[in-house]
Design a protein around this motif. Structure first.
Motif, PDB file in Angstrom:
ATOM      1  N   LEU A 145       0.785  -1.231   0.000  1.00  0.00           N
ATOM      2  CA  LEU A 145       0.000   0.000   0.000  1.00  0.00           C
ATOM      3  C   LEU A 145       0.819   1.284   0.000  1.00  0.00           C
ATOM      4  CD1 LEU A 145      -2.860  -0.894   2.523  1.00  0.00           C
ATOM      5  CD2 LEU A 145      -2.860  -1.103   0.034  1.00  0.00           C
ATOM      6  N   PHE A 146       2.081   1.230   0.450  1.00  0.00           N
ATOM      7  CA  PHE A 146       2.817   2.478   0.644  1.00  0.00           C
ATOM      8  C   PHE A 146       4.113   2.575  -0.159  1.00  0.00           C
ATOM      9  CE2 PHE A 146      -0.086   2.358   4.163  1.00  0.00           C
ATOM     10  CZ  PHE A 146      -0.461   3.688   4.330  1.00  0.00           C
ATOM     11  N   GLY A 147       4.502   1.536  -0.862  1.00  0.00           N
ATOM     12  CA  GLY A 147       5.594   1.685  -1.810  1.00  0.00           C
ATOM     13  C   GLY A 147       6.948   1.159  -1.400  1.00  0.00           C
ATOM     14  N   ALA A 148       7.039   0.378  -0.320  1.00  0.00           N
ATOM     15  CA  ALA A 148       8.330  -0.232   0.013  1.00  0.00           C
ATOM     16  C   ALA A 148       8.692  -1.268  -1.049  1.00  0.00           C
ATOM     17  CB  ALA A 148       8.267  -0.887   1.388  1.00  0.00           C
ATOM     18  N   ASP A 149       9.958  -1.271  -1.467  1.00  0.00           N
ATOM     19  CA  ASP A 149      10.407  -2.241  -2.472  1.00  0.00           C
ATOM     20  C   ASP A 149      10.678  -3.605  -1.855  1.00  0.00           C
ATOM     21  OD1 ASP A 149      10.706  -0.466  -4.891  1.00  0.00           O
ATOM     22  OD2 ASP A 149      11.991   0.593  -3.478  1.00  0.00           O
ATOM     23  N   GLU A 150      11.271  -3.596  -0.671  1.00  0.00           N
ATOM     24  CA  GLU A 150      11.573  -4.823   0.055  1.00  0.00           C
ATOM     25  C   GLU A 150      11.173  -4.625   1.508  1.00  0.00           C
ATOM     26  OE1 GLU A 150      12.740  -7.554  -1.272  1.00  0.00           O
ATOM     27  OE2 GLU A 150      13.447  -6.853  -3.233  1.00  0.00           O
ATOM     28  N   VAL A 151      10.766  -5.694   2.175  1.00  0.00           N
ATOM     29  CA  VAL A 151      10.439  -5.617   3.599  1.00  0.00           C
ATOM     30  C   VAL A 151      11.113  -6.767   4.331  1.00  0.00           C
ATOM     31  CG1 VAL A 151       8.271  -4.342   3.389  1.00  0.00           C
ATOM     32  CG2 VAL A 151       8.260  -6.838   3.170  1.00  0.00           C
ATOM     33  N   ILE A 152      11.460  -6.509   5.586  1.00  0.00           N
ATOM     34  CA  ILE A 152      12.178  -7.488   6.400  1.00  0.00           C
ATOM     35  C   ILE A 152      11.520  -7.571   7.770  1.00  0.00           C
ATOM     36  CG2 ILE A 152      14.384  -8.040   7.510  1.00  0.00           C
ATOM     37  CD1 ILE A 152      15.714  -6.300   5.288  1.00  0.00           C
ATOM     38  N   ASN A 153      11.186  -8.769   8.192  1.00  0.00           N
ATOM     39  CA  ASN A 153      10.746  -8.998   9.563  1.00  0.00           C
ATOM     40  C   ASN A 153      12.001  -9.299  10.382  1.00  0.00           C
ATOM     41  OD1 ASN A 153       9.856 -10.062  12.039  1.00  0.00           O
ATOM     42  ND2 ASN A 153       7.984 -10.875  11.133  1.00  0.00           N
TER      43      ASN A 153
END
Length: 352
Positions: free
Chosen positions: A215-223
């Motif tokens: 929804l907000f445009g992050a290319d990659e995400v990490i938990n």
């Protein structure tokens, strides 16, 4: 304007967030010659108010009406107020700088040591009316709803200040955002608007990570509870990011925000936490010429820019407000925010 109003006041600190604020009937604030009285239409719930309730942040006085993200309609103006009139749609910067100190005179009013603050030094906006200096007002465009205007004054203006004034971000820079809640999610959106080449979001919850991406445009995400965030960022980028933003105030993520930088990178610390800031050893820090900058609050002009961008359709605030509540339900709303119930971005108390 004489009379009484409903307000939620904090009389003492407590670890039980839902019991912290008491709904009371109190006098409507009396304004001075340079003040206005706002008939509140929307007030955003902020995590910093939880810190005041549990005592991890210190208030100068009790009892206090908390609440500092507000928008509404002017219902009374002081005798010396010339730029605003009754009926104007406005939102307010929670802080009013003195205009006379070194910081104010050198263009840094957000860190004025003499500033007054609604919801902190002065009674705030968890009420039907709030008094504020007319110099703290920003006009709310007609096409921006009150709830979005209230949230824009902090949840959006804070990361806007971090990126536009403090980061030195250039088009194509790689960026990591640590904490993807109310501040971080907008940091992602604003970094995208400023031309970041790659944005990596870091949080400890899978749903929040995926929301930042979808929804907000992050290319990659990490938990970061499942994966070593620093190692993964360096794997993705090759040698680290140009800029990192930490908006949680937790030592673990602060350390990650510094260690994920490439040599010559800059880390921005915008999270308010009670623990000391965590830093790597000075040998690494010095040899890599890392920069770490504190970032606090925002200026009127930055709120105005956020609202202009939103009004023009270049910054989407429609996803900012995740739920609406009534004034009398703010204590429950703060508890939900504290517990992340329903994954709120901004809970807003609305009034007719």
């Amino acid at each position: 304007m004489k009379g009484a109003m409903k307000a939620l006041r904090l009389h003492k600190t407590t670890q039980k967030i839902v019991d912290g604020l008491k709904l009371e009937t109190v006098p409507i604030p009396e304004i001075g010659p340079r003040d206005v009285l706002i008939d509140i239409k929307a007030t955003g719930l902020c995590g910093s108010d939880i810190h005041f309730i549990d005592g991890s942040s210190i208030l100068p006085k009790f009892p206090t009406i908390l609440g500092h993200e507000t928008a509404g309609i002017i219902c009374e103006v002081g005798s010396e107020v010339k730029d605003y009139k009754v009926g104007d749609r406005v939102c307010a910067n929670f802080a009013t700088p003195c205009g006379k100190c070194y910081q104010c005179l050198t263009g840094r009013p957000s860190i004025c040591p003499n500033r007054s603050m609604i919801g902190v030094t002065d009674d705030g906006a968890y009420a039907e009316y709030v008094k504020t200096a007319s110099s703290a007002l920003i006009r709310l465009p007609d096409n921006i709803p009150f709830d979005q205007g209230a949230a824009a004054t902090d949840a959006v203006a804070t990361p806007f200040h971090m990126i536009s004034k403090r980061s030195g971000m250039k088009p194509g820079d790689t960026v990591a955002v640590f904490g993807l809640g109310g501040l971080g999610i907008h940091a992602v959106e604003i970094a995208r608007m400023y031309g970041a080449g790659m944005i990596i979001g870091v949080d400890v919850d899978d749903y929040i990570c995926e929301r930042a991406k979808k929804l907000f445009g992050a290319d990659e995400v990490i938990n970061s509870r499942k994966i070593d965030a620093v190692a993964e960022i360096k794997r993705i980028t090759g040698d680290g990011v140009d800029i990192s933003l930490e908006v949680v105030g937790v030592p673990e993520s602060q350390l990650q925000a510094v260690n994920c930088l490439r040599p010559g990178g800059r880390a921005l610390m915008g999270g308010l936490g009670a623990a000391p800031v965590a830093m790597p050893n000075t040998g690494i820090f010095v040899r890599r010429e890392w920069e770490v900058l504190g970032c606090y609050a925002f200026e009127n002009l930055e709120i105005e820019k956020v609202l202009k961008l939103a009004s023009a359709g270049r910054l989407d605030l429609s996803k900012t407000v995740t739920s609406h509540i009534k004034l009398e339900d703010i204590s429950v709303g703060l508890q939900d925010l504290h517990q992340k119930k329903g994954y709120p971005i901004r809970i807003v108390a609305v009034q007719d």
